[in-house]
Write an enzyme that holds these catalytic residues in place. Structure first.
Site, PDB file in Angstrom:
ATOM      1  N   SER A 290     -23.691  -1.382 -14.213  1.00 57.29           N
ATOM      2  CA  SER A 290     -23.451  -1.004 -12.829  1.00 57.29           C
ATOM      3  C   SER A 290     -22.045  -0.455 -12.561  1.00 57.29           C
ATOM      4  O   SER A 290     -21.804   0.075 -11.476  1.00 57.29           O
ATOM      5  CB  SER A 290     -23.707  -2.213 -11.920  1.00 57.29           C
ATOM      6  OG  SER A 290     -22.792  -3.252 -12.163  1.00 57.29           O
TER       7      SER A 290
ATOM      8  N   LYS B 182     -14.056  -0.702  -8.455  1.00 55.68           N
ATOM      9  CA  LYS B 182     -15.502  -0.623  -8.234  1.00 55.68           C
ATOM     10  C   LYS B 182     -15.847  -1.023  -6.802  1.00 55.68           C
ATOM     11  O   LYS B 182     -15.259  -1.967  -6.252  1.00 55.68           O
ATOM     12  CB  LYS B 182     -16.206  -1.536  -9.239  1.00 55.68           C
ATOM     13  CG  LYS B 182     -17.723  -1.475  -9.221  1.00 55.68           C
ATOM     14  CD  LYS B 182     -18.267  -2.387 -10.311  1.00 55.68           C
ATOM     15  CE  LYS B 182     -19.781  -2.417 -10.333  1.00 55.68           C
ATOM     16  NZ  LYS B 182     -20.278  -3.309 -11.409  1.00 55.68           N
TER      17      LYS B 182
ATOM     18  N   SER C 230     -22.450  -4.937 -17.214  1.00 56.90           N
ATOM     19  CA  SER C 230     -22.122  -3.860 -16.271  1.00 56.90           C
ATOM     20  C   SER C 230     -20.813  -3.143 -16.558  1.00 56.90           C
ATOM     21  O   SER C 230     -20.610  -2.022 -16.099  1.00 56.90           O
ATOM     22  CB  SER C 230     -22.077  -4.411 -14.844  1.00 56.90           C
ATOM     23  OG  SER C 230     -23.362  -4.749 -14.397  1.00 56.90           O
TER      24      SER C 230
END
Length: 456
Positions: free
Chosen positions: A154, A79, A178
């Protein structure tokens, strides 16, 4: 015939280990998939095929000299909030659009040391601060099943990359769901680890500290999330918050509770609730003893109860940058900064006291039960143009209405995992969240594998 890349991390590592295939061959499969589909999805945002090939060639050369690792030759993504040395890591923000970290995060160090092949950075909303993946640097990520929809956030880029088959494992993060919620939306697996389970002494740091925001091993199956977890977990003396996990089996006759609305009257769309209830019924049919029970939450509990900390931290970290350049940030972070400038210190203290009360309430709950089942999200994926769904179960909800089931367990410091449990409207994935006591990550993974088999 199923391609090796779809057979999971363990099968890939075994094939490379025994010489049935090369890490370079696996890397080429992954590269081809990214080149074919990523332009439509924007799941991976920093992609260098040459680096992936070089990394795979190095693994092949080392294997011939006797090197081995748990994810030998397995592609993985990271990420765009987590440091990878030499790569552009933006945190989804123009503030960091040219930033190249001086070193790897510990989790990345461990993935590389275990023989993994870094495939690319995955998209995130700005500062990983909302449940819809888009930012001013790269734009929106899109759902692999329907590019008109969001994969959530996210860790939306990570979930989309997994669902698109780019790699079997992904490194996400989870500060309020997330890793779990986008996994639910995309039909993959997202593990929110116990606070301190995976060390994180290097990096941007979460807006409100290292205990509530944690590394999230994500995978296409529980087994893939588990192998990634085992590679990354374990104490590191450089991280004072890192801890050793309990290495115990799940109980033979687990006490399982189900809380369909978390005891808080959470609005849940009917298609999500129907899929979740059908999954619970299948687990009962498979012999699971499940009873309804809710955590005795503190008064005035809601998914927004920690908001004072989030907004005040944003003002502290980014306020001076916004004052210097008002166009630097998107609406979400700008709004957090503005609200944070006027948050009283007493509200911040009250939020941390609330978090402690949540942790105590959940700990007390787990003296009576071993696991808790809830839906992961309150709705399925929504149109990519919308930051959040404004109506759920015919009720108007705020920006966190879709996220109601996950953030309280971050405050409680406990592990939770989302696994696919069925489908809602238009065949879109629905996830089941399983929660366990703190440091029971390994028993939780074993229980999630049982559930995955029963729901297959």
């Amino acid at each position: 015939m199923t391609e090796l890349l779809d057979q999971g991390a363990a099968a890939i590592a075994a094939a490379v280990r025994t010489g049935k295939t090369r890490a370079r061959d696996v890397a080429e499969m992954a590269i081809a998939r990214v080149e074919a589909r990523n332009g439509q999805l924007t799941a991976i945002v920093d992609f260098d095929p040459a680096e992936a090939r070089a990394s795979a060639d190095a693994v092949d050369a080392r294997r011939k000299q006797g090197f081995d690792g748990a994810i030998l030759g397995v592609p993985y993504t990271v990420k765009d909030t987590t440091w990878v040395q030499g790569r552009t890591v933006t945190n989804g923000s123009l503030l960091y659009k040219d930033f190249k970290p001086p070193r790897d995060a510990v989790a990345v160090e461990r993935l590389k040391a275990a023989g993994g092949i870094f495939l690319g950075m995955t998209n995130t909303p700005e500062m990983a601060a909302k449940g819809h993946t888009e930012n001013k640097v790269y734009g929106p990520s899109r759902h692999p099943m329907n590019p008109a929809l969001t994969p959530g956030g996210s860790s939306g880029g990570a979930a989309a990359a997994l669902a698109a088959g780019f790699s079997p494992i992904a490194l996400g993060t989870d500060g309020g769901g997330s890793g779990r919620r986008p996994a639910s939306h995309c039909g993959v697996v997202g593990l929110k680890t116990s606070a301190g389970a995976i060390p994180s002494p290097f990096g941007f740091g979460g807006a409100y500290g290292p205990l509530y925001g944690v590394t999230a091993p994500m995978g296409r199956t529980v087994a893939d999330s588990k192998v990634a977890f085992e590679v990354m977990a374990g104490p590191d003396r450089r991280d004072p918050h890192s801890v050793a996990l309990l290495d115990i089996p799940p109980p033979a006759s687990p006490r399982v509770a189900v809380s369909p609305r978390l005891g808080l009257g959470v609005a849940v769309d009917p298609d999500v609730m129907a899929a979740f209830e059908a999954a619970v019924a299948r687990l009962r049919a498979a012999g699971w003893r499940i009873e309804e029970a809710d955590v005795a939450w503190p008064e005035e509990t809601s998914e927004t109860a920690f908001a004072a900390v989030n907004s005040s931290a944003s003002a502290l970290l980014y306020g001076r940058h916004q004052a210097a350049d008002g166009e630097l940030f998107g609406d979400n972070i700008s709004g957090l900064i503005e609200r944070g400038r006027s948050v009283p210190g007493t509200d911040v203290v009250a939020a941390f006291r609330f978090a402690d009360a949540c942790a105590r309430s959940v700990a007390q709950f787990f003296t009576e039960y071993d696991y808790l089942l809830t839906p992961t999200t309150t709705c399925v994926s929504w149109p990519v143009e919308q930051v959040y769904p404004k109506v759920i179960e015919n009720r108007e909800v705020g920006p966190r209405g879709h996220a109601a089931f996950t953030p309280l367990f971050n405050l409680a410091l406990v592990p939770g995992i989302s696994i696919p449990c069925g489908t809602g409207r238009d065949g879109l994935p629905v996830g089941m969240q399983i929660v366990a006591p703190r440091l029971h990550d390994r028993p939780l993974l074993a229980m999630a594998q049982r559930a995955e088999m029963a729901l297959a």
